[in-house]
Design a protein around this motif. Structure first.
Motif, PDB file in Angstrom:
ATOM      1  N   GLU A 297      18.126  37.383 -22.019  1.00  0.00           N
ATOM      2  CA  GLU A 297      18.511  36.253 -21.111  1.00  0.00           C
ATOM      3  C   GLU A 297      17.639  35.494 -20.392  1.00  0.00           C
ATOM      4  OE1 GLU A 297      21.443  33.904 -19.046  1.00  0.00           O
ATOM      5  OE2 GLU A 297      21.693  35.504 -20.637  1.00  0.00           O
ATOM      6  N   LEU A 298      16.677  36.230 -19.843  1.00  0.00           N
ATOM      7  CA  LEU A 298      15.571  35.415 -18.982  1.00  0.00           C
ATOM      8  C   LEU A 298      14.338  34.998 -19.703  1.00  0.00           C
ATOM      9  CD1 LEU A 298      15.643  37.841 -15.994  1.00  0.00           C
ATOM     10  CD2 LEU A 298      16.784  35.772 -16.145  1.00  0.00           C
ATOM     11  N   SER A 299      14.265  35.289 -21.027  1.00  0.00           N
ATOM     12  CA  SER A 299      13.194  34.874 -21.725  1.00  0.00           C
ATOM     13  C   SER A 299      12.808  33.377 -21.965  1.00  0.00           C
ATOM     14  CB  SER A 299      13.259  35.276 -23.269  1.00  0.00           C
ATOM     15  OG  SER A 299      14.088  34.791 -23.920  1.00  0.00           O
ATOM     16  N   SER A 300      13.827  32.522 -21.836  1.00  0.00           N
ATOM     17  CA  SER A 300      13.626  31.125 -21.674  1.00  0.00           C
ATOM     18  C   SER A 300      12.941  30.725 -20.481  1.00  0.00           C
ATOM     19  CB  SER A 300      15.069  30.526 -21.933  1.00  0.00           C
ATOM     20  OG  SER A 300      16.011  30.688 -20.871  1.00  0.00           O
ATOM     21  N   ARG A 301      13.319  31.133 -19.368  1.00  0.00           N
ATOM     22  CA  ARG A 301      12.315  31.160 -18.025  1.00  0.00           C
ATOM     23  C   ARG A 301      11.244  31.720 -18.086  1.00  0.00           C
ATOM     24  NH1 ARG A 301      17.265  32.768 -14.262  1.00  0.00           N
ATOM     25  NH2 ARG A 301      15.724  32.635 -12.653  1.00  0.00           N
ATOM     26  N   LYS A 302      10.637  32.564 -19.121  1.00  0.00           N
ATOM     27  CA  LYS A 302       9.490  32.927 -19.051  1.00  0.00           C
ATOM     28  C   LYS A 302       9.245  34.078 -17.801  1.00  0.00           C
ATOM     29  CE  LYS A 302       8.412  29.745 -22.026  1.00  0.00           C
ATOM     30  NZ  LYS A 302       8.335  30.168 -23.420  1.00  0.00           N
ATOM     31  N   ILE A 303      10.545  34.795 -17.629  1.00  0.00           N
ATOM     32  CA  ILE A 303      10.454  35.993 -16.709  1.00  0.00           C
ATOM     33  C   ILE A 303      10.640  37.253 -17.759  1.00  0.00           C
ATOM     34  CG2 ILE A 303      11.732  37.087 -15.256  1.00  0.00           C
ATOM     35  CD1 ILE A 303      12.756  34.421 -14.397  1.00  0.00           C
ATOM     36  N   ILE A 304       9.357  38.084 -17.546  1.00  0.00           N
ATOM     37  CA  ILE A 304       9.414  39.336 -18.200  1.00  0.00           C
ATOM     38  C   ILE A 304      10.432  40.399 -17.501  1.00  0.00           C
ATOM     39  CG2 ILE A 304       7.620  41.020 -18.893  1.00  0.00           C
ATOM     40  CD1 ILE A 304       5.586  38.865 -18.559  1.00  0.00           C
ATOM     41  N   VAL A 305      10.899  41.274 -18.554  1.00  0.00           N
ATOM     42  CA  VAL A 305      11.934  42.313 -18.050  1.00  0.00           C
ATOM     43  C   VAL A 305      11.050  43.630 -18.765  1.00  0.00           C
ATOM     44  CG1 VAL A 305      13.999  43.444 -17.932  1.00  0.00           C
ATOM     45  CG2 VAL A 305      13.703  40.994 -17.644  1.00  0.00           C
ATOM     46  N   ASN A 306      10.719  44.493 -17.949  1.00  0.00           N
ATOM     47  CA  ASN A 306      10.303  45.770 -18.571  1.00  0.00           C
ATOM     48  C   ASN A 306      11.069  47.075 -18.247  1.00  0.00           C
ATOM     49  OD1 ASN A 306       7.659  44.528 -16.928  1.00  0.00           O
ATOM     50  ND2 ASN A 306       7.378  44.771 -19.139  1.00  0.00           N
ATOM     51  N   ALA A 307      11.309  47.926 -19.035  1.00  0.00           N
ATOM     52  CA  ALA A 307      11.984  49.112 -18.886  1.00  0.00           C
ATOM     53  C   ALA A 307      10.882  50.265 -19.068  1.00  0.00           C
ATOM     54  CB  ALA A 307      13.133  49.435 -19.790  1.00  0.00           C
ATOM     55  N   LEU A 308      10.726  51.023 -17.588  1.00  0.00           N
ATOM     56  CA  LEU A 308       9.809  52.111 -17.745  1.00  0.00           C
ATOM     57  C   LEU A 308      10.559  53.419 -18.026  1.00  0.00           C
ATOM     58  CD1 LEU A 308       6.792  52.759 -16.830  1.00  0.00           C
ATOM     59  CD2 LEU A 308       8.019  50.385 -16.539  1.00  0.00           C
ATOM     60  N   VAL A 309      10.465  54.050 -19.343  1.00  0.00           N
ATOM     61  CA  VAL A 309      11.106  55.136 -19.641  1.00  0.00           C
ATOM     62  C   VAL A 309      10.332  56.313 -19.631  1.00  0.00           C
ATOM     63  CG1 VAL A 309      12.108  56.149 -21.891  1.00  0.00           C
ATOM     64  CG2 VAL A 309      12.143  53.792 -21.577  1.00  0.00           C
ATOM     65  N   ILE A 310      10.682  57.100 -18.509  1.00  0.00           N
ATOM     66  CA  ILE A 310       9.897  58.146 -17.840  1.00  0.00           C
ATOM     67  C   ILE A 310      10.296  59.394 -18.222  1.00  0.00           C
ATOM     68  CG2 ILE A 310       8.722  58.794 -15.595  1.00  0.00           C
ATOM     69  CD1 ILE A 310       9.481  55.761 -14.702  1.00  0.00           C
ATOM     70  N   GLY A 311       9.475  60.481 -18.220  1.00  0.00           N
ATOM     71  CA  GLY A 311       9.707  61.934 -18.624  1.00  0.00           C
ATOM     72  C   GLY A 311       9.724  62.400 -17.004  1.00  0.00           C
ATOM     73  N   TYR A 312       9.085  63.854 -17.198  1.00  0.00           N
ATOM     74  CA  TYR A 312       9.190  64.572 -16.054  1.00  0.00           C
ATOM     75  C   TYR A 312       8.354  64.204 -14.970  1.00  0.00           C
ATOM     76  CZ  TYR A 312      11.715  68.099 -19.110  1.00  0.00           C
ATOM     77  OH  TYR A 312      12.440  68.527 -20.012  1.00  0.00           O
TER      78      TYR A 312
ATOM     79  N   GLU B 248       8.705  36.223 -11.461  1.00  0.00           N
ATOM     80  CA  GLU B 248       7.986  36.535 -12.759  1.00  0.00           C
ATOM     81  C   GLU B 248       8.328  37.678 -13.577  1.00  0.00           C
ATOM     82  OE1 GLU B 248       3.999  36.959 -11.336  1.00  0.00           O
ATOM     83  OE2 GLU B 248       3.780  34.937 -10.792  1.00  0.00           O
ATOM     84  N   ARG B 249       8.891  38.701 -12.948  1.00  0.00           N
ATOM     85  CA  ARG B 249       8.951  40.033 -13.694  1.00  0.00           C
ATOM     86  C   ARG B 249       9.970  40.775 -12.997  1.00  0.00           C
ATOM     87  NH1 ARG B 249       5.520  42.778 -16.928  1.00  0.00           N
ATOM     88  NH2 ARG B 249       3.687  41.187 -16.350  1.00  0.00           N
ATOM     89  N   ILE B 250      10.870  41.527 -13.703  1.00  0.00           N
ATOM     90  CA  ILE B 250      11.780  42.639 -13.025  1.00  0.00           C
ATOM     91  C   ILE B 250      11.473  43.808 -13.914  1.00  0.00           C
ATOM     92  CG2 ILE B 250      14.123  43.328 -13.298  1.00  0.00           C
ATOM     93  CD1 ILE B 250      14.730  40.270 -12.954  1.00  0.00           C
ATOM     94  N   ILE B 251      11.400  44.860 -13.247  1.00  0.00           N
ATOM     95  CA  ILE B 251      11.084  46.125 -13.775  1.00  0.00           C
ATOM     96  C   ILE B 251      11.934  47.396 -13.325  1.00  0.00           C
ATOM     97  CG2 ILE B 251       9.218  47.950 -14.102  1.00  0.00           C
ATOM     98  CD1 ILE B 251       7.390  46.190 -13.017  1.00  0.00           C
ATOM     99  N   GLY B 252      12.623  47.871 -14.307  1.00  0.00           N
ATOM    100  CA  GLY B 252      13.648  48.791 -14.117  1.00  0.00           C
ATOM    101  C   GLY B 252      13.145  50.419 -14.544  1.00  0.00           C
ATOM    102  N   LEU B 253      13.332  51.288 -13.822  1.00  0.00           N
ATOM    103  CA  LEU B 253      12.901  52.764 -14.099  1.00  0.00           C
ATOM    104  C   LEU B 253      14.016  53.422 -14.758  1.00  0.00           C
ATOM    105  CD1 LEU B 253      10.575  51.780 -12.163  1.00  0.00           C
ATOM    106  CD2 LEU B 253      10.769  54.021 -11.015  1.00  0.00           C
TER     107      LEU B 253
END
Length: 244
Positions: free
Chosen positions: A169-184, A132-137
């Motif tokens: 790429e994955l939007s057609s399969r309804k898979i959400i991809v998130n990028a966590l853009v993180i500070g300190y 359902e979802r891929i999350i990258g830090l």
């Protein structure tokens, strides 16, 4: 508290301070967790110390930089995940990265290449109907090149752009991809660095943004860092060049 008793999350690079807090919070939401890291003993010790249910946490060996092992690692998983979190990270001082390519190469392998390798394998497995979802830090360091950390920042910038394309790429399969853009964050990776104390976030605070990720691609925890993120994106090059 238990909202979901049937779904599984795979955390890659699960030995980081933020990832460990994600384990706790995903369990609280009713997920089962596959926690993958090179340091499996540290994860087992953490599970014991936190009195986590060992039946709900499966500790696995995973080396982000051992690309040749990734295919077998994925196909040997006891269950295919609903959510994948790529939390593996490595940092060396910028001056060291400039003078010793070994450190620069390791940052590239762990922060970017390892993520592309394993996430490509996971994303292209269309037989996994669970996903359902891929999350990258990622990191604020990847928003603009700065003299103090541009080698590390370049690996995070590349990873963010990869995630952006993977989302399409994955939007057609309804898979959400998130990028966590993180500070300190107050973590092992930042020990010894001189950081602005008022900007440092706690691992459990950041973990909440990961575990509760919505539909937006870019997620920036904390309003102060949201402001900094937008300033960095819009800052003219003449001013950005003056940043440390």
């Amino acid at each position: 508290m238990n909202q979901n008793t049937s779904k599984t999350v795979l955390i890659l690079g699960a030995n980081s301070d933020v990832a460990k807090q994600c384990i706790i919070q995903y369990l609280e939401k009713g997920f089962s967790v596959m926690a993958a890291s090179r340091n499996t003993k540290s994860l087992q010790d953490f599970i014991t110390a936190q009195h986590l249910n060992p039946e709900k946490v499966n500790v696995l060996y995973f080396d982000a930089a051992d690309f040749g092992s990734h295919q077998k690692f994925y196909y040997d998983l006891p269950v295919k995940p609903h959510i994948v979190v790529y939390a593996a990270g490595f940092l060396v001082d910028n001056q060291k990265a400039l003078t010793d390519f070994k450190g620069a190469k390791q940052m590239m392998e762990v922060n970017y290449m390892g993520g592309v390798s394993i996430l490509n394998i996971i994303a292209m497995d269309e037989s996994n109907k669970n996903l359902e979802r891929i999350i990258g830090l990622s990191s604020l360091s990847g928003v603009r090149g700065r003299k103090s950390n541009f080698v590390y920042g370049s690996t995070k910038a590349a990873f963010t752009q990869y995630l952006a394309g993977l989302r399409q790429e994955l939007s057609s399969r309804k898979i959400i991809v998130n990028a966590l853009v993180i500070g300190y964050i107050r973590t092992k990776i930042n020990e010894g660095l001189e950081l602005n104390e008022s900007l440092i976030m706690e691992p459990d605070y950041v973990a909440k943004y990961i575990v509760n990720a919505g539909n937006s691609f870019t997620i920036v925890p904390d309003f102060k860092w949201k402001i900094i993120y937008h300033i960095l994106r819009l800052l003219p090059e003449s001013l950005a060049a003056k940043l440390p």
